[in-house]
Scaffold this motif. Sequence first.
Motif, short mmCIF file in Angstrom:
data_model
loop_
_atom_site.label_atom_id
_atom_site.label_comp_id
_atom_site.label_asym_id
_atom_site.label_seq_id
_atom_site.Cartn_x
_atom_site.Cartn_y
_atom_site.Cartn_z
N ARG A 11 0.84 -1.21 0.00
CA ARG A 11 0.00 0.00 0.00
C ARG A 11 0.87 1.25 0.00
O ARG A 11 0.55 2.23 -0.66
CB ARG A 11 -0.95 -0.02 1.20
CG ARG A 11 -1.99 -1.15 1.10
CD ARG A 11 -2.98 -1.15 2.25
NE ARG A 11 -3.83 0.03 2.15
CZ ARG A 11 -3.75 1.11 2.94
NH1 ARG A 11 -2.88 1.16 3.93
NH2 ARG A 11 -4.56 2.12 2.76
N GLN A 31 0.12 5.16 -0.13
CA GLN A 31 -0.70 5.23 1.08
C GLN A 31 0.19 5.38 2.32
O GLN A 31 1.33 4.93 2.32
CB GLN A 31 -1.56 3.97 1.21
CG GLN A 31 -2.53 3.77 0.07
CD GLN A 31 -3.50 4.93 -0.07
OE1 GLN A 31 -4.19 5.30 0.88
NE2 GLN A 31 -3.54 5.52 -1.25
N TYR A 59 -11.69 3.27 -15.83
CA TYR A 59 -12.05 4.46 -15.07
C TYR A 59 -12.35 4.05 -13.64
O TYR A 59 -12.69 2.90 -13.37
CB TYR A 59 -13.32 5.11 -15.64
CG TYR A 59 -13.16 5.76 -16.98
CD1 TYR A 59 -12.82 7.10 -17.08
CD2 TYR A 59 -13.34 5.05 -18.15
CE1 TYR A 59 -12.67 7.71 -18.30
CE2 TYR A 59 -13.20 5.64 -19.38
CZ TYR A 59 -12.87 6.98 -19.45
OH TYR A 59 -12.73 7.59 -20.68
N SER A 60 -12.27 4.99 -12.74
CA SER A 60 -12.71 4.77 -11.37
C SER A 60 -13.34 6.05 -10.85
O SER A 60 -13.09 7.12 -11.39
CB SER A 60 -11.57 4.30 -10.47
OG SER A 60 -10.61 5.32 -10.35
N LYS A 61 -14.16 5.92 -9.83
CA LYS A 61 -14.82 7.07 -9.22
C LYS A 61 -14.91 6.84 -7.72
O LYS A 61 -15.34 5.79 -7.27
CB LYS A 61 -16.22 7.25 -9.80
CG LYS A 61 -16.97 8.46 -9.24
CD LYS A 61 -18.24 8.68 -9.99
CE LYS A 61 -19.10 9.82 -9.54
NZ LYS A 61 -18.58 10.87 -8.77
N ARG A 62 -14.45 7.81 -6.96
CA ARG A 62 -14.54 7.74 -5.50
C ARG A 62 -16.00 7.85 -5.10
O ARG A 62 -16.77 8.61 -5.68
CB ARG A 62 -13.77 8.90 -4.86
CG ARG A 62 -12.32 8.96 -5.20
CD ARG A 62 -11.40 8.07 -4.44
NE ARG A 62 -11.65 8.03 -3.03
CZ ARG A 62 -11.31 7.01 -2.25
NH1 ARG A 62 -10.71 5.97 -2.78
NH2 ARG A 62 -11.54 7.02 -0.99
N VAL A 63 -16.39 7.09 -4.10
CA VAL A 63 -17.74 7.16 -3.53
C VAL A 63 -17.59 7.76 -2.14
O VAL A 63 -16.99 7.15 -1.25
CB VAL A 63 -18.39 5.76 -3.47
CG1 VAL A 63 -19.76 5.84 -2.81
CG2 VAL A 63 -18.47 5.16 -4.86
N GLU A 64 -18.06 8.94 -1.98
CA GLU A 64 -17.96 9.63 -0.69
C GLU A 64 -19.12 9.25 0.21
O GLU A 64 -20.24 9.06 -0.26
CB GLU A 64 -17.94 11.15 -0.91
CG GLU A 64 -16.82 11.64 -1.81
CD GLU A 64 -15.41 11.28 -1.32
OE1 GLU A 64 -15.18 11.24 -0.08
OE2 GLU A 64 -14.54 11.03 -2.16
#
Length: 149
Positions: A22, A27, A143-148
Amino acid sequence: MHIRTAALADADTIAPLFDAYRQFYGQAPDLAGARQFITGRLASEESVVLLAVDNAGKAAGFCQLYPTFCSVEAAPIYTLYDLYVSPQARRTGAGRGLLLAAHATAQAHGKVRMDLTTAHTNTAAQALYESLGWTLDTVFRAYSKRVEA
């Protein structure tokens, strides 16, 4: 180098490797979080973790496979999400061994394909993948998308 499927009892051995993996991807260090995550995956059998151990019995690296499906092929696949070899064990064949063991595991579990992603700059890993027959996807864009919360 010996490669074997990890068990829940291996979580404390894998956690430092997972934490280093990580950190490789930017990270912050979090050994407790790494241990909790790996323990959770192993306890619930949500992933298969392969562990590379050197001749002295020291953990050299790991690979984590997540079972999923390909809707287009209508078949089960593995996502090889994590592959890490400790710096001192690099160039010993541990990475190659883990990838070959992942392939054998996928065959044994009836998977039709394995997918992985890596950093564009991780050219050493890319060369290893390609030497083992992995092919670069030139058809699909990821693609990716953060989920808040």
